[in-house]
Design a protein around this motif. Sequence first.
Motif, PDB file in Angstrom:
ATOM      1  N   ASN A 128       0.837  -1.198   0.000  1.00 19.66           N
ATOM      2  CA  ASN A 128       0.000   0.000   0.000  1.00 19.66           C
ATOM      3  C   ASN A 128       0.873   1.249   0.000  1.00 19.66           C
ATOM      4  OD1 ASN A 128       0.557   0.797   2.851  1.00 19.66           O
ATOM      5  ND2 ASN A 128      -0.608  -1.075   3.330  1.00 19.66           N
ATOM      6  N   ALA A 129       0.253   2.372  -0.320  1.00 17.33           N
ATOM      7  CA  ALA A 129       1.001   3.620  -0.504  1.00 17.33           C
ATOM      8  C   ALA A 129       1.666   4.091   0.787  1.00 17.33           C
ATOM      9  CB  ALA A 129       0.060   4.705  -1.032  1.00 17.33           C
ATOM     10  N   GLU A 130       1.008   3.833   1.922  1.00 13.80           N
ATOM     11  CA  GLU A 130       1.534   4.345   3.187  1.00 13.80           C
ATOM     12  C   GLU A 130       2.742   3.544   3.680  1.00 13.80           C
ATOM     13  OE1 GLU A 130      -1.723   3.701   2.643  1.00 13.80           O
ATOM     14  OE2 GLU A 130      -2.275   5.799   2.341  1.00 13.80           O
ATOM     15  N   GLU A 131       2.632   2.226   3.628  1.00 13.47           N
ATOM     16  CA  GLU A 131       3.674   1.382   4.216  1.00 13.47           C
ATOM     17  C   GLU A 131       4.620   0.778   3.188  1.00 13.47           C
ATOM     18  OE1 GLU A 131       2.324  -1.115   7.611  1.00 13.47           O
ATOM     19  OE2 GLU A 131       0.308  -0.503   6.988  1.00 13.47           O
ATOM     20  N   GLY A 132       4.303   0.939   1.911  1.00 13.33           N
ATOM     21  CA  GLY A 132       5.154   0.360   0.877  1.00 13.33           C
ATOM     22  C   GLY A 132       4.819  -1.099   0.637  1.00 13.33           C
ATOM     23  N   VAL A 133       5.804  -1.841   0.117  1.00 14.32           N
ATOM     24  CA  VAL A 133       5.623  -3.271  -0.157  1.00 14.32           C
ATOM     25  C   VAL A 133       6.560  -4.042   0.762  1.00 14.32           C
ATOM     26  CG1 VAL A 133       5.611  -5.051  -1.943  1.00 14.32           C
ATOM     27  CG2 VAL A 133       5.174  -2.661  -2.577  1.00 14.32           C
ATOM     28  N   LYS A 134       5.979  -4.815   1.672  1.00 12.57           N
ATOM     29  CA  LYS A 134       6.760  -5.513   2.696  1.00 12.57           C
ATOM     30  C   LYS A 134       6.413  -7.000   2.722  1.00 12.57           C
ATOM     31  CE  LYS A 134       8.584  -1.669   4.339  1.00 12.57           C
ATOM     32  NZ  LYS A 134       8.164  -1.127   5.633  1.00 12.57           N
ATOM     33  N   ARG A 193      10.172  -3.281  -2.151  1.00 11.48           N
ATOM     34  CA  ARG A 193      10.361  -2.223  -3.153  1.00 11.48           C
ATOM     35  C   ARG A 193      11.035  -1.010  -2.520  1.00 11.48           C
ATOM     36  NH1 ARG A 193       5.070  -1.079  -5.694  1.00 11.48           N
ATOM     37  NH2 ARG A 193       5.439  -3.086  -6.669  1.00 11.48           N
ATOM     38  N   PRO A 194      12.350  -1.068  -2.360  1.00 10.63           N
ATOM     39  CA  PRO A 194      13.083   0.102  -1.856  1.00 10.63           C
ATOM     40  C   PRO A 194      12.964   1.269  -2.840  1.00 10.63           C
ATOM     41  CG  PRO A 194      14.445  -1.879  -1.812  1.00 10.63           C
ATOM     42  CD  PRO A 194      13.225  -2.205  -2.610  1.00 10.63           C
ATOM     43  N   ALA A 233       6.650  12.453  -5.483  1.00 14.13           N
ATOM     44  CA  ALA A 233       6.524  12.541  -6.942  1.00 14.13           C
ATOM     45  C   ALA A 233       6.057  11.218  -7.530  1.00 14.13           C
ATOM     46  CB  ALA A 233       7.852  12.962  -7.561  1.00 14.13           C
ATOM     47  N   LYS A 234       6.571  10.105  -7.013  1.00 13.34           N
ATOM     48  CA  LYS A 234       6.193   8.794  -7.548  1.00 13.34           C
ATOM     49  C   LYS A 234       4.722   8.482  -7.277  1.00 13.34           C
ATOM     50  CE  LYS A 234       9.148   5.375  -7.255  1.00 13.34           C
ATOM     51  NZ  LYS A 234      10.129   4.410  -6.679  1.00 13.34           N
ATOM     52  N   LEU A 235       4.184   8.986  -6.179  1.00 12.13           N
ATOM     53  CA  LEU A 235       2.761   8.790  -5.912  1.00 12.13           C
ATOM     54  C   LEU A 235       1.915   9.446  -7.000  1.00 12.13           C
ATOM     55  CD1 LEU A 235       2.493   9.403  -2.062  1.00 12.13           C
ATOM     56  CD2 LEU A 235       2.253   7.224  -3.266  1.00 12.13           C
ATOM     57  N   LYS A 236       2.364  10.584  -7.501  1.00 13.09           N
ATOM     58  CA  LYS A 236       1.598  11.331  -8.496  1.00 13.09           C
ATOM     59  C   LYS A 236       1.880  10.875  -9.921  1.00 13.09           C
ATOM     60  CE  LYS A 236       1.411  15.660  -5.828  1.00 13.09           C
ATOM     61  NZ  LYS A 236       1.958  15.169  -4.550  1.00 13.09           N
ATOM     62  N   PHE A 237       3.104  10.399 -10.193  1.00 13.31           N
ATOM     63  CA  PHE A 237       3.525  10.154 -11.565  1.00 13.31           C
ATOM     64  C   PHE A 237       3.906   8.709 -11.879  1.00 13.31           C
ATOM     65  CE2 PHE A 237       4.404  14.675 -10.896  1.00 13.31           C
ATOM     66  CZ  PHE A 237       3.899  15.250 -12.054  1.00 13.31           C
ATOM     67  N   SER A 238       4.058   7.850 -10.883  1.00 14.19           N
ATOM     68  CA  SER A 238       4.696   6.557 -11.146  1.00 14.19           C
ATOM     69  C   SER A 238       3.873   5.328 -10.793  1.00 14.19           C
ATOM     70  CB  SER A 238       6.034   6.486 -10.380  1.00 14.19           C
ATOM     71  OG  SER A 238       6.876   7.548 -10.747  1.00 14.19           O
ATOM     72  N   LYS A 239       2.642   5.496 -10.378  1.00 18.31           N
ATOM     73  CA  LYS A 239       1.807   4.351 -10.035  1.00 18.31           C
ATOM     74  C   LYS A 239       0.837   4.039 -11.172  1.00 18.31           C
ATOM     75  CE  LYS A 239       3.463   4.264  -5.788  1.00 18.31           C
ATOM     76  NZ  LYS A 239       4.296   3.159  -5.301  1.00 18.31           N
ATOM     77  N   SER A 240       0.402   2.802 -11.244  1.00 17.47           N
ATOM     78  CA  SER A 240      -0.643   2.467 -12.204  1.00 17.47           C
ATOM     79  C   SER A 240      -1.885   3.303 -11.904  1.00 17.47           C
ATOM     80  CB  SER A 240      -0.991   0.978 -12.115  1.00 17.47           C
ATOM     81  OG  SER A 240       0.129   0.185 -12.463  1.00 17.47           O
TER      82      SER A 240
END
Length: 366
Positions: free
Chosen positions: A20-26, A35-36, A162-169
């Motif tokens: 998820n966006a808040e905690e990342g991929v763990k 996903r560092p 920036a990745k939240l706005k430009f880099s997610k599906s």
Amino acid sequence: MKIELHEITIREIAEGYIDNAEEGVKGYGGLLNIRPKYQREFVYDDTKRNAVIDTVNKGFPLNVMYWVKNEDGTFEVLDGQQRTVSFCQYVNGDFSLNNKAFHNLTNTEKNAILDYKCMVYFCEGNDLEKLEWFKTINIAGEKLTDQELRNAVYTGEWLTNAKLKFSKSNCAAYNLANKYVNGSPIRQDYLETAISWINDGKIEEYMSIHQHDPNANELWAYFLSVITWVESTFVKYRREMKGINWGALYNRFHGQIFDTIQLEKQISDLMMDDDVTNKKGIYSYVLTGEEKYLSLRQFTESQKRTVYERQGGICPYCVNEHRQNTHYEYTEMEGDHITPWSEGGKTSIENCQMLCKEHNRKKSNN
């Protein structure tokens, strides 16, 4: 860099899997950052993702994976993110394979997957060593894009935002501008495009300046302004509008007021002009007036040869200047529009004359 080989089961890796966006991929009980910041987004299509599960089901070996071991006992996936996300998503029930979700399998089938052993190298080293090793081991894998490598260098809060706005599906940038921007957000094409637009192609410079900013609001506001300007200036959408360097046009012309109805009529006429071979360049041309964007059709060799024979190798401009040597070989002459394209002249044999190179250059410069 210190490297040790370990066997770790999918059961262990998938334990506590979150994305998820808040905690990342763990995964790995929360100890593994799948996903560092220097890693790309998940880019496997369904075929590649399914192939990972099929490999596991058959008991065939997956390629070795690399984790970085941090000083606090946590880990980061250095190489193998795509494979790891694939089997974690399947175990998590995020997709089905051959119309069977993980929960539809028998216990024997489930355990065969969960007990599958992955070969994982634990690597220990500093940030520079991690990045260099990351580049090295990815040479043989899915090639990193230039922007993915930049992201590995300029990590920080600005990049995360920036990745939240430009880099997610289906991110905000994609939903706003997929008709105008080429590429895929998860391969960083949208982020790369936005930065290139705002800083005239100097991407590394912009990322270096803003690396430690708390957010990427400036970049997002600019991107939003560009797309809004495009849609209000060019009232009819055409597929040729995708992939144009809109940032450069916005930076130069957004302060001007255009007659959008007249602009659309001009574009429509140019789209129907057979002499215009680069239809995408029409949008730059109607703003700049520079014919270079149109790649205007040139006279064919057949047309030029016919006119050359008709003129007998004589340059009419040389005749007008009463020059003694008015006859030229074919290779010494060039095709010229009698009536320029800008004045309605077409690239037809009736509008072609052969001039010596000197006079053709002089006419082109006038």
